[in-house]
Design an enzyme around this catalytic site. Structure first.
Site, short mmCIF file in Angstrom:
data_model
loop_
_atom_site.label_atom_id
_atom_site.label_comp_id
_atom_site.label_asym_id
_atom_site.label_seq_id
_atom_site.Cartn_x
_atom_site.Cartn_y
_atom_site.Cartn_z
CE LYS A 185 -4.57 -1.20 1.60
NZ LYS A 185 -5.70 -0.74 2.42
NE ARG A 186 7.20 -0.05 1.43
CZ ARG A 186 8.23 0.21 0.65
NH1 ARG A 186 8.46 1.43 0.23
NH2 ARG A 186 9.06 -0.75 0.28
#
Length: 468
Positions: free
Chosen positions: A239-240
């Site tokens: 997700k980063r």
């Protein structure tokens, strides 16, 4: 040639993300290309982490992407009896045995092997004890002790594992539930799977599964292990990196066909072609064309692909996909389909997502325009008021065609000594409330004579109220 059958077996312990969706897509495309079958099953034997909400989410994501399945969804949790039947058969044929080694003892042995620099594996303590089923006993398969385990990967060619690296692994836990390695093989056998396309993190699972196929006397499917999708920095996608679940992309305003196009191009290509319809992907996809180098997720490229398909999609298709975004703020029943389609035509080349398109269409759907303060201060001035009054009068009879409007406004600017830009911006503010919008003539044509005149008159009232 026998019918090709592929499968996608997600575990409902989370939402469907990009990597899983690409695996599903490659399996779906391969099946569709060969007029075969695509099977969906949910590997939900992890009782603690598997949740119904994830099942619903995964199915919704696949449906939104258009990845329809021919069989399923099957649920492993509903097939426990079947796994036990096959396990019992292997036990009765002497190809599997029961192990009574306590978990603590196994952990201690594993620890010592690691300390001695050895690869931890079961030491076959119970292999020749001839134990039967009983409380606390797990069923282990008899793995080959010598030789090699070999298979031909459709992408990587021959892959060889020394047999001694694979221990007598558990196929049925002491609580009667199957292990992943066993359940997946029984599923693939009973569902007639001919081709297994999956991430290369599963390569290490393949020798164990081949041992089960061999023990059951069944020809294994063809395997193709595709590289993983990495983040832009070359590390594991997360997700980063901006990677979301598939349904989050839907909510962010991405088109399903754009996401399919982008996912297909993550490690696969056909010449220099960049953009593909789903029909073209089905026609041209071949698993052998998948690149062995890991693909890198590029959020900017995904946006560009989405913008391309927004620009090049049929307006009715866009309207259907835009409705959920527009309906959050407006009752669409009050507008004709023709009006909405014409409005979409004016904004579709300007936005990268459906969210942006919905925002750009805002002024078409509101009753009263709210002016940008800076724009109104700069362009809605007392000096421009006579020009706007003239426009209101002339629009009653003016033909609303681009060339006619262009000539009219040029003559208007010359007659009143204004720059064309200043008149255009004043009318733009009056009609949209914004200083940036689609082409002014397009807006007038879509809004129509009556609404255009009404909004310019409201702008005149605004000028009068704010000039004292």
């Amino acid at each position: 040639m026998a019918e090709i059958v592929t499968r996608f077996p997600p575990s409902p312990t989370g939402h469907l993300h990009l990597g899983g969706a690409r695996t599903a897509l490659f399996n779906w495309l391969y099946a569709r290309h060969h007029q075969g079958k695509f099977v969906l099953r949910l590997e939900d034997t992890d009782r603690e982490r598997s949740k119904e909400e994830y099942v619903v989410s995964i199915l919704e994501a696949l449906k939104w992407l258009g990845l329809d399945w021919d069989e399923g969804p099957y649920f492993q949790s509903q097939r426990i009896g079947l796994y036990k039947q096959y396990a019992q058969r292997l036990f009765e044929e002497g190809k599997a045995y029961y192990c009574e080694c306590p978990k603590e003892v196994l952990e201690e042995k594993k620890k010592k092997m690691l300390e001695n620099g050895q690869k931890p594996k079961y030491d076959k303590t119970c292999r020749n004890k001839n134990l039967g089923p009983g409380e606390g006993r797990a069923l282990r398969i008899k793995a080959p002790e010598f030789g090699e385990i070999v298979f031909e990967d459709l992408l990587r060619g021959k892959i060889v594992f020394p047999a001694e690296e694979v221990d007598d692994f558990v196929i049925l836990r002491s609580d009667g539930t199957p292990t992943y390695q066993f359940a997946v093989v029984i599923d693939d056998i009973t569902m007639g799977i001919t081709h297994v396309i999956r991430g290369d993190d599963h390569i290490s699972n393949t020798p164990k599964q081949l041992i089960i196929y061999e023990a059951l006397g069944v020809e294994p499917p063809k395997f193709a292990h595709i590289p993983m999708v990495l983040g832009p920095d070359g590390t594991k996608l997360s997700k980063r990196h901006g990677a979301k679940s598939i349904l989050e992309y839907k909510e962010a305003g991405f088109l399903p066909n754009a996401l399919i196009n982008y996912l297909a191009r993550l490690g696969w290509g056909f010449g220099d072609q960049e953009y593909f319809t789903v029909e073209e992907l089905i026609e041209k996809f071949d698993i052998k064309d998948v690149n062995l180098s890991p693909a890198r997720f590029d959020p900017d490229k995904l946006l560009a692909v989405n913008a391309y398909w927004i620009k090049n999609s049929d307006n009715r298709f866009l309207l259907e996909n835009l409705k959920p975004f527009l309906s959050k703020k407006y009752s669409l029943d009050q507008f004709s389909e023709e009006y909405l389609l014409e409005a979409i035509e004016t904004v579709k080349t300007r936005g990268k997502t459906l969210v942006e398109l919905a925002e750009m269409m805002d002024f078409y759907l509101i009753e009263e325009v709210i002016y940008d303060p800076n724009g109104a201060k700069k362009f809605l001035t007392p000096q421009i008021a006579p020009v706007l009054e003239k426009v209101c009068e002339d629009l009653k009879t003016l033909t609303l065609e681009d060339k006619v409007l262009e000539d009219y406004f040029r003559n208007l600017a010359e007659t009143h000594g204004f720059k064309l830009k200043d008149i255009a911006q004043a009318i733009r503010i009056a009609l949209t409330g914004k200083t940036v919008s689609p082409g002014l003539f397009e807006i007038i044509r879509v809004l129509g004579r009556e609404k255009t005149i009404y909004r310019i008159k409201k702008a005149l009232a605004y000028i009068f109220e704010n000039s004292f």
